[in-house]
Motif scaffolding. Structure first.
Motif, PDB file in Angstrom:
ATOM      1  N   GLU A  51       0.971  -1.286  -0.098  1.00  0.00           N
ATOM      2  CA  GLU A  51      -0.472   0.064   0.182  1.00  0.00           C
ATOM      3  C   GLU A  51       1.092   1.619  -0.329  1.00  0.00           C
ATOM      4  O   GLU A  51       0.647   1.868  -0.589  1.00  0.00           O
ATOM      5  CB  GLU A  51      -1.388   0.032   0.954  1.00  0.00           C
ATOM      6  CG  GLU A  51      -2.075  -1.162   1.281  1.00  0.00           C
ATOM      7  CD  GLU A  51      -2.832  -1.117   0.661  1.00  0.00           C
ATOM      8  OE1 GLU A  51      -2.753   0.113  -0.732  1.00  0.00           O
ATOM      9  OE2 GLU A  51      -3.592  -2.040  -0.484  1.00  0.00           O
ATOM     10  N   LEU A  52       1.923   1.294   1.146  1.00  0.00           N
ATOM     11  CA  LEU A  52       2.558   2.331   0.883  1.00  0.00           C
ATOM     12  C   LEU A  52       3.361   2.769  -0.829  1.00  0.00           C
ATOM     13  O   LEU A  52       3.333   3.891  -1.134  1.00  0.00           O
ATOM     14  CB  LEU A  52       3.817   2.236   1.822  1.00  0.00           C
ATOM     15  CG  LEU A  52       4.824   2.978   1.610  1.00  0.00           C
ATOM     16  CD1 LEU A  52       4.708   4.151   1.888  1.00  0.00           C
ATOM     17  CD2 LEU A  52       6.490   2.941   2.579  1.00  0.00           C
ATOM     18  N   ALA A  53       3.863   1.300  -1.196  1.00  0.00           N
ATOM     19  CA  ALA A  53       4.131   1.353  -2.609  1.00  0.00           C
ATOM     20  C   ALA A  53       2.828   2.135  -4.211  1.00  0.00           C
ATOM     21  O   ALA A  53       3.278   2.966  -4.232  1.00  0.00           O
ATOM     22  CB  ALA A  53       4.459  -0.115  -3.563  1.00  0.00           C
ATOM     23  N   HIS A  54       1.721   1.540  -3.264  1.00  0.00           N
ATOM     24  CA  HIS A  54       1.150   1.968  -4.150  1.00  0.00           C
ATOM     25  C   HIS A  54       0.397   3.737  -4.436  1.00  0.00           C
ATOM     26  O   HIS A  54       0.311   4.361  -5.098  1.00  0.00           O
ATOM     27  CB  HIS A  54      -0.825   1.479  -3.974  1.00  0.00           C
ATOM     28  CG  HIS A  54      -1.793   1.517  -4.759  1.00  0.00           C
ATOM     29  ND1 HIS A  54      -1.695   1.457  -5.542  1.00  0.00           N
ATOM     30  CD2 HIS A  54      -2.479   2.393  -4.853  1.00  0.00           C
ATOM     31  CE1 HIS A  54      -2.866   1.832  -6.663  1.00  0.00           C
ATOM     32  NE2 HIS A  54      -3.728   2.678  -5.035  1.00  0.00           N
ATOM     33  N   GLU A  55       0.493   4.417  -2.793  1.00  0.00           N
ATOM     34  CA  GLU A  55       0.786   5.764  -2.663  1.00  0.00           C
ATOM     35  C   GLU A  55       1.519   6.294  -3.014  1.00  0.00           C
ATOM     36  O   GLU A  55       1.563   7.389  -3.651  1.00  0.00           O
ATOM     37  CB  GLU A  55       1.145   6.233  -1.346  1.00  0.00           C
ATOM     38  CG  GLU A  55      -0.801   5.568   0.321  1.00  0.00           C
ATOM     39  CD  GLU A  55      -1.437   6.346  -0.434  1.00  0.00           C
ATOM     40  OE1 GLU A  55      -1.437   7.358  -0.629  1.00  0.00           O
ATOM     41  OE2 GLU A  55      -3.350   5.955  -0.464  1.00  0.00           O
ATOM     42  N   VAL A  56       2.957   5.613  -3.152  1.00  0.00           N
ATOM     43  CA  VAL A  56       4.270   6.496  -3.385  1.00  0.00           C
ATOM     44  C   VAL A  56       4.087   6.971  -5.529  1.00  0.00           C
ATOM     45  O   VAL A  56       4.120   8.184  -6.019  1.00  0.00           O
ATOM     46  CB  VAL A  56       6.002   5.762  -2.942  1.00  0.00           C
ATOM     47  CG1 VAL A  56       6.963   6.290  -4.175  1.00  0.00           C
ATOM     48  CG2 VAL A  56       5.852   5.971  -1.935  1.00  0.00           C
ATOM     49  N   GLN A  57       3.788   5.772  -5.624  1.00  0.00           N
ATOM     50  CA  GLN A  57       3.990   5.062  -7.174  1.00  0.00           C
ATOM     51  C   GLN A  57       1.883   6.259  -7.702  1.00  0.00           C
ATOM     52  O   GLN A  57       2.047   7.009  -8.370  1.00  0.00           O
ATOM     53  CB  GLN A  57       2.929   3.870  -7.089  1.00  0.00           C
ATOM     54  CG  GLN A  57       4.261   2.807  -7.689  1.00  0.00           C
ATOM     55  CD  GLN A  57       3.771   1.923  -7.603  1.00  0.00           C
ATOM     56  OE1 GLN A  57       2.650   1.808  -7.727  1.00  0.00           O
ATOM     57  NE2 GLN A  57       5.177   1.303  -8.107  1.00  0.00           N
ATOM     58  N   MET A  64       6.443  -2.478  -6.458  1.00  0.00           N
ATOM     59  CA  MET A  64       7.346  -0.660  -7.673  1.00  0.00           C
ATOM     60  C   MET A  64       7.687  -2.000  -9.044  1.00  0.00           C
ATOM     61  O   MET A  64       8.124  -1.154 -10.302  1.00  0.00           O
ATOM     62  CB  MET A  64       8.649  -0.479  -6.648  1.00  0.00           C
ATOM     63  CG  MET A  64       8.431   0.482  -5.792  1.00  0.00           C
ATOM     64  SD  MET A  64       7.162   1.921  -5.824  1.00  0.00           S
ATOM     65  CE  MET A  64       8.164   2.646  -6.625  1.00  0.00           C
ATOM     66  N   PHE A  65       8.024  -3.339  -8.452  1.00  0.00           N
ATOM     67  CA  PHE A  65       9.675  -3.867  -9.856  1.00  0.00           C
ATOM     68  C   PHE A  65       8.337  -5.035 -10.616  1.00  0.00           C
ATOM     69  O   PHE A  65       9.228  -5.447 -11.807  1.00  0.00           O
ATOM     70  CB  PHE A  65      10.563  -3.904  -9.346  1.00  0.00           C
ATOM     71  CG  PHE A  65      11.466  -3.246  -8.703  1.00  0.00           C
ATOM     72  CD1 PHE A  65      12.218  -2.158 -10.178  1.00  0.00           C
ATOM     73  CD2 PHE A  65      11.294  -2.026  -7.452  1.00  0.00           C
ATOM     74  CE1 PHE A  65      12.928  -1.017  -9.712  1.00  0.00           C
ATOM     75  CE2 PHE A  65      12.499  -1.144  -7.338  1.00  0.00           C
ATOM     76  CZ  PHE A  65      12.699  -0.279  -8.159  1.00  0.00           C
TER      77      PHE A  65
END
Length: 370
Positions: A82-88, A230-231
């Motif tokens: 979820e953090l990666a989704h927020e950053v993206q 992310m990857f």
């Protein structure tokens, strides 16, 4: 000519205040009903009943440990995802304020707990610091129950809330241990004892906290979930997400088994309430309400929605009974574990599951969270 009551501030209209208070009490009772009559808390109640009547339910230790590992990994992995989704999607704009507020609360709660225990309860330095370490940290299970509650209330928390669990876990334990070890070292020095052994124990305990199972699993899976999101392509990532998804069937089923075991443990410790005394009983209920309000208030200032404020409040109001005990025993062997574990597990944990979470939900709405 007198103004109609509806045009006056609520404070000047007793009838309106009474109606508002009655409505809020009704909301709390309604929330309590919906929270209690669901499988997760009912499994906890079943465990308590079984322990009190010496029933035959026994959860194998290996299964219990495996479920605990899965819950911690799930919370960390979903948090990283979820953090990666927020950053993206939004960059760091939406996460930095809640993260900063969570870190602040993680540093504040062990200090307030220690001061109350030491100077109001008149407990020893070791016992005050030991209990404060439990209340400065957080309970991942309380987080999971609170998150399930707000989802059932149709007010799901902000997607990055699992990330905040990891941020809140370590500082409270570390600060309480620093307080206890430093004050006891000063006390020993005043009596002619040495403080080097205490400093060595403190460093060892802090290392134990950082490298312990809870932090390593949640922190490590947080990083793995973030990097993988992310990857990896969405199709390649989906099987892992489906396995760890905290809203899914597997997670909630494991949570029921875990709460059953927690109920058995809490039921076995209910008799210890006679030993912890009226003060710790009041502390185990009153301190979570204070910390819960602070969590809801600062969460609202940080921009969390009503579900997010509720979950953050429950996290801040909870007490750790997994990560804190070994660290406290290592650093403060003089502390009585019966006081901290009984207070955290037999008082605060059931209070939060049964009453606290609906109250924090109403606090969040009263503060204006939407």
């Amino acid at each position: 000519m007198a103004l109609p009551c509806g045009t006056l501030p609520a404070a000047t209209c007793p009838a309106l205040v009474a109606i508002t208070s009655a409505e809020r009490i009704a909301h709390i009772l309604d929330s309590l009903e919906h929270n209690l009559l669901t499988p997760v808390p009912l499994c906890f109640v079943l465990g308590i009943i079984c322990a009190r009547i010496q029933g035959g339910i026994r959860i194998p230790k290996e299964l219990y440990l495996a479920i605990a590992i899965f819950l911690l990994m799930s919370i960390g992995f979903v948090g990283g995802h979820e953090l990666a989704h927020e950053v993206q999607t939004h960059g760091v704009a939406t996460i930095w304020k809640p993260a900063l507020v969570t870190l602040f609360l993680g540093c504040l709660t062990p200090i307030t707990s220690f001061l109350v225990l030491r100077y109001v309860g008149r407990l020893s330095i070791a016992d005050s610091a030991g209990i404060a370490a439990h209340y400065g940290s957080t309970s991942a299970v309380t987080y999971a129950v609170a998150n399930s509650f707000v989802e059932q209330s149709q007010h799901p928390a902000n997607s990055f809330l699992p990330t905040l669990v990891t941020i809140l876990e370590c500082p409270g334990i570390a600060i309480a241990l620093v307080l206890g070890a430093a004050l006891m070292a000063r006390e020993r020095a005043a009596k002619g004892g040495g403080g080097k052994a205490g400093a060595a124990k403190l460093r060892e305990a802090l290392y134990e906290v950082v490298t312990g199972q809870s932090i390593m699993l949640m922190g490590g899976l947080l990083v793995i979930g973030f990097v993988s999101t992310m990857f990896m392509s969405a199709d390649a990532f989906r099987p892992f997400h489906d396995f760890f998804e905290s809203k899914g069937m597997l997670f909630r089923g494991c949570l029921c088994i875990f709460l059953l075991e927690m109920g058995i443990v809490a039921g076995e410790r209910l008799g210890d309430l006679r030993r912890v005394g009226p003060f710790l009983l009041a502390f185990g209920v009153g301190m979570p309400l204070v910390h819960g309000f602070l969590g809801a208030y600062f969460g609202h200032l940080a921009g969390l929605n009503v579900g997010g404020c509720t979950v953050l409040a429950a996290m801040v109001a909870s007490a750790s009974y997994i990560a804190a005990p070994p660290a406290v025993r290592l650093t403060l062997p003089e502390a009585n574990p019966a006081l901290s574990i009984t207070s955290a597990l037999a008082i605060t944990f059931p209070f939060n599951v049964a009453l606290g979470i609906p109250i924090y939900y109403e606090m969040a709405k009263w503060l204006g969270a939407t």
